[in-house]
Structure formats: structure tokens, C-alpha cells
Motif scaffolding. Sequence first.
Motif, PDB file in Angstrom:
ATOM      1  N   ASP A  12       0.876  -1.089  -0.151  1.00  0.00           N
ATOM      2  CA  ASP A  12       0.014   0.070   0.012  1.00  0.00           C
ATOM      3  C   ASP A  12       0.959   1.247  -0.001  1.00  0.00           C
ATOM      4  O   ASP A  12       1.345   1.635   0.885  1.00  0.00           O
ATOM      5  CB  ASP A  12      -0.841  -0.182   1.206  1.00  0.00           C
ATOM      6  CG  ASP A  12      -1.905   1.015   1.091  1.00  0.00           C
ATOM      7  OD1 ASP A  12      -2.205   1.492   0.228  1.00  0.00           O
ATOM      8  OD2 ASP A  12      -2.496   1.478   2.234  1.00  0.00           O
ATOM      9  N   ASP A  13       1.420   1.766  -1.090  1.00  0.00           N
ATOM     10  CA  ASP A  13       2.115   2.931  -1.164  1.00  0.00           C
ATOM     11  C   ASP A  13       1.909   3.637  -2.412  1.00  0.00           C
ATOM     12  O   ASP A  13       1.289   3.103  -3.594  1.00  0.00           O
ATOM     13  CB  ASP A  13       3.444   2.054  -1.488  1.00  0.00           C
ATOM     14  CG  ASP A  13       4.682   3.071  -1.313  1.00  0.00           C
ATOM     15  OD1 ASP A  13       4.442   4.140  -0.928  1.00  0.00           O
ATOM     16  OD2 ASP A  13       5.988   2.890  -1.904  1.00  0.00           O
ATOM     17  N   ASP A  14       2.028   4.793  -2.592  1.00  0.00           N
ATOM     18  CA  ASP A  14       1.880   5.717  -3.787  1.00  0.00           C
ATOM     19  C   ASP A  14       3.112   5.936  -4.691  1.00  0.00           C
ATOM     20  O   ASP A  14       4.091   6.697  -4.125  1.00  0.00           O
ATOM     21  CB  ASP A  14       1.432   7.174  -3.264  1.00  0.00           C
ATOM     22  CG  ASP A  14       1.117   8.149  -4.062  1.00  0.00           C
ATOM     23  OD1 ASP A  14       0.847   7.788  -5.438  1.00  0.00           O
ATOM     24  OD2 ASP A  14       1.133   9.430  -3.854  1.00  0.00           O
ATOM     25  N   PRO A  15       3.155   5.307  -5.795  1.00  0.00           N
ATOM     26  CA  PRO A  15       4.173   5.467  -6.756  1.00  0.00           C
ATOM     27  C   PRO A  15       4.542   6.964  -7.086  1.00  0.00           C
ATOM     28  O   PRO A  15       5.631   7.312  -7.402  1.00  0.00           O
ATOM     29  CB  PRO A  15       3.779   4.664  -7.887  1.00  0.00           C
ATOM     30  CG  PRO A  15       2.749   3.793  -7.454  1.00  0.00           C
ATOM     31  CD  PRO A  15       2.121   4.449  -6.495  1.00  0.00           C
ATOM     32  N   GLY A  16       3.495   7.700  -7.228  1.00  0.00           N
ATOM     33  CA  GLY A  16       3.835   9.211  -7.482  1.00  0.00           C
ATOM     34  C   GLY A  16       4.761   9.839  -6.229  1.00  0.00           C
ATOM     35  O   GLY A  16       5.378  10.839  -6.823  1.00  0.00           O
ATOM     36  N   ALA A  17       4.891   9.507  -5.261  1.00  0.00           N
ATOM     37  CA  ALA A  17       5.495  10.042  -4.186  1.00  0.00           C
ATOM     38  C   ALA A  17       7.009   9.741  -4.665  1.00  0.00           C
ATOM     39  O   ALA A  17       7.930  10.753  -3.772  1.00  0.00           O
ATOM     40  CB  ALA A  17       5.239   9.433  -2.874  1.00  0.00           C
ATOM     41  N   TYR A  18       7.583   8.939  -5.377  1.00  0.00           N
ATOM     42  CA  TYR A  18       8.868   8.759  -5.709  1.00  0.00           C
ATOM     43  C   TYR A  18       9.380   9.618  -6.614  1.00  0.00           C
ATOM     44  O   TYR A  18      10.586   9.850  -6.804  1.00  0.00           O
ATOM     45  CB  TYR A  18       9.170   7.352  -6.254  1.00  0.00           C
ATOM     46  CG  TYR A  18       8.817   6.355  -5.119  1.00  0.00           C
ATOM     47  CD1 TYR A  18       9.914   5.773  -4.195  1.00  0.00           C
ATOM     48  CD2 TYR A  18       7.499   5.763  -4.930  1.00  0.00           C
ATOM     49  CE1 TYR A  18       9.495   4.701  -3.336  1.00  0.00           C
ATOM     50  CE2 TYR A  18       7.438   4.862  -3.933  1.00  0.00           C
ATOM     51  CZ  TYR A  18       8.404   4.345  -3.184  1.00  0.00           C
ATOM     52  OH  TYR A  18       8.090   3.503  -2.084  1.00  0.00           O
ATOM     53  N   ALA A  19       8.721  10.249  -7.529  1.00  0.00           N
ATOM     54  CA  ALA A  19       9.091  11.386  -8.632  1.00  0.00           C
ATOM     55  C   ALA A  19       9.902  12.760  -7.975  1.00  0.00           C
ATOM     56  O   ALA A  19       9.483  12.914  -6.761  1.00  0.00           O
ATOM     57  CB  ALA A  19       7.937  11.950  -9.122  1.00  0.00           C
TER      58      ALA A  19
END
Length: 71
Positions: A12-19
Amino acid sequence: MAPLPHFPSDPDDDPGAYAGLDAETAAERARSRGWTEVRALAPGTFITLEYRVGRLNFEVEDGLVRRCWKG
């Protein structure tokens, strides 16, 4: 009735947070959050489209994550 099988799922993680993160920091963070496979790709890299549960893909340019997606 037989119980339903347990299917693996993505963390449960937001891929957008890595940008915007540097690639090494992003990979360490992803692994600590439960991603079993982390893949860094150069922009325009040809890849297959199979979905793999637990894999996080990074598009990395100049050492920074430009975009991120599951599978």
C-alpha cells in the motif's frame, strides 16, 4: 466450500511519491516499504508489458526518478 486462495498484492504505497527523488534513495525507500523488486529504467527503454506483483518501476534520468509505476 473451500476457502479462497491467498493472492499476493502490491504494498500500500503511492508510486507518485517517488518522483523527484534520487534513484538510490527511491530504491531504498521502496524496498523498506515492501516492494520485492525495484527496477530503474532509462527514458525510452523498451520493456515487456507483463504485470508482476511486488515490482516497482522507476524511469530515471540524470540520477532522478522522473516517473514511477507498479508492475
